[in-house]
Design a protein around this motif. Sequence first.
Motif, PDB file in Angstrom:
ATOM      1  N   LEU A 164      53.310  18.632  58.451  1.00  0.00           N
ATOM      2  CA  LEU A 164      52.874  18.641  59.853  1.00  0.00           C
ATOM      3  C   LEU A 164      53.659  19.672  60.646  1.00  0.00           C
ATOM      4  N   LEU A 165      54.948  19.826  60.308  1.00  0.00           N
ATOM      5  CA  LEU A 165      55.778  20.813  60.999  1.00  0.00           C
ATOM      6  C   LEU A 165      55.296  22.230  60.722  1.00  0.00           C
ATOM      7  N   VAL A 166      54.924  22.508  59.481  1.00  0.00           N
ATOM      8  CA  VAL A 166      54.414  23.838  59.126  1.00  0.00           C
ATOM      9  C   VAL A 166      53.148  24.151  59.916  1.00  0.00           C
ATOM     10  N   ASP A 167      52.234  23.172  60.039  1.00  0.00           N
ATOM     11  CA  ASP A 167      50.996  23.394  60.788  1.00  0.00           C
ATOM     12  C   ASP A 167      51.263  23.711  62.256  1.00  0.00           C
ATOM     13  N   LYS A 168      52.360  23.208  62.796  1.00  0.00           N
ATOM     14  CA  LYS A 168      52.685  23.427  64.207  1.00  0.00           C
ATOM     15  C   LYS A 168      53.586  24.636  64.416  1.00  0.00           C
ATOM     16  N   THR A 169      53.999  25.295  63.325  1.00  0.00           N
ATOM     17  CA  THR A 169      54.895  26.441  63.421  1.00  0.00           C
ATOM     18  C   THR A 169      54.096  27.730  63.600  1.00  0.00           C
ATOM     19  N   HIS A 170      54.432  28.495  64.610  1.00  0.00           N
ATOM     20  CA  HIS A 170      53.792  29.796  64.851  1.00  0.00           C
ATOM     21  C   HIS A 170      54.877  30.766  65.287  1.00  0.00           C
ATOM     22  N   THR A 171      55.304  31.636  64.373  1.00  0.00           N
ATOM     23  CA  THR A 171      56.344  32.620  64.672  1.00  0.00           C
ATOM     24  C   THR A 171      55.859  33.997  64.233  1.00  0.00           C
ATOM     25  N   ARG A 172      56.595  35.017  64.612  1.00  0.00           N
ATOM     26  CA  ARG A 172      56.208  36.375  64.203  1.00  0.00           C
ATOM     27  C   ARG A 172      56.411  36.587  62.707  1.00  0.00           C
TER      28      ARG A 172
END
Length: 448
Positions: free
Chosen positions: A64-72
């Motif tokens: 779930l954390l990966v799905d919410k992660t958005h970085t450059r």
Amino acid sequence: MKSKWAKRIGYGIGDLGCNLVFSTMASYLMLFYTDVFGITAAAAGTLMLVTKVVDALTDTGMGLLVDKTHTRWGQGRPYFVIGAIPFAVFTFLTFYIPNFGSTGKLVWAYVTYCLLCTAYTVVNIPLNTIVPRLTADPNERNCLVSTRMICAMLGTAIVMSITTPLVNFFGKGDAAHGYLATMTMYGILAMLIFFVTFASTKEVVPTTASAEKTTLRENLKGMTDQAVLLMIFNALYFALYVVRSTTVLYYFTYNLQKTEWITLVGLLGILSGLPMLLCLPALMRKFSKRNVMFLSIAIYVIGDLLIYVGKSSSFCLLAGLCITGLGIYGIFGTVFAIQPDVIDYSEFKKNRSISGMIAAFQGFSVKASMGLASWVIGLFLTRSGYVPNAVQTPQALASIEITFIWIPLVLCALIAIATLFYKLDAVSDTMRAELEMRRSLLNKKANV
């Protein structure tokens, strides 16, 4: 071509790093806990079951954390760096034996093993999720998966071939010190590998689903029957892997009394899978993944039966190990080749980008099945009267044979039944064309 291979190898060696420790846990940890750390087989089996259930929950949270992660740097790549150092530290602590009483040591084993499994989750869940983001080309995906499987196999081969010699070399008669030194080395090497994986990969394929934040309930709507099937495949395969990897040591040590074969057994049982992994991309271009899975299962069953009927023949034993190696890595590679298609299918069918959630539930099923498999092995050994480092009773030898020969055959049959319900081969071309069209439309809108 050079950049393609740099990406393939950079991605693939991430699983080599994982398997330096993962394969040791699967093959040696039960033996370490019972014969070196000093807890009973029943306690060790229960420990692995409980910690794997806890670990399965952390897998869900990580996905779930990966799905919410958005970085450059992308969604998954940052975690290769974040998890690298804790992975090395907790590997050391898991194989450190404190000067505590029996209860204190058991608590230490629970805590450190849980922490190591959590660190493994932090790096492994992203490794499972990023293939659809690395490329949209199905053939390149198969190459990435095969490269990863080859590297995973090499990691396992390293563990099975040199762990015992290293333990003996570093320990010089003190197995506790030997295991600690060996695993510290593995942990540091894995840490460095994760840094290389981060530097060698780049997430370049955008999702076609909405980037808006969604709730857990909304993401669950993106789960498909094929995602559930992927969980089943992983649960069955990794149960097979744990049973096979753990009991081969017991079988050759006690049933066959061939302790001098352990290193050779490890090499043949693993490296024999290399031809299958090298051939998988070509096989999957010519045949459906469904049929490749059936072929791999048949190969494993033939090898397993050859070991059983020819156990008095060195040739049959070695040939059987080679054949089962081909089969088990064929199953392994096919399961992982299916995963990107399952991720795309949720995006295609439900318009949901839930690679992290799929990997999370996949991880949950893997860890739970591994824990259950270890618990079953511990239960079989305990109830049969197994005594570490001693001549075993006929009942104990029979239980070891059941876990090594017959339980894997049952698991293979269940994998074959599950394969009957896999249906993405028939829709893969339509799915890829649709997703490519959606990406083109999104790019046009972005450029307007």
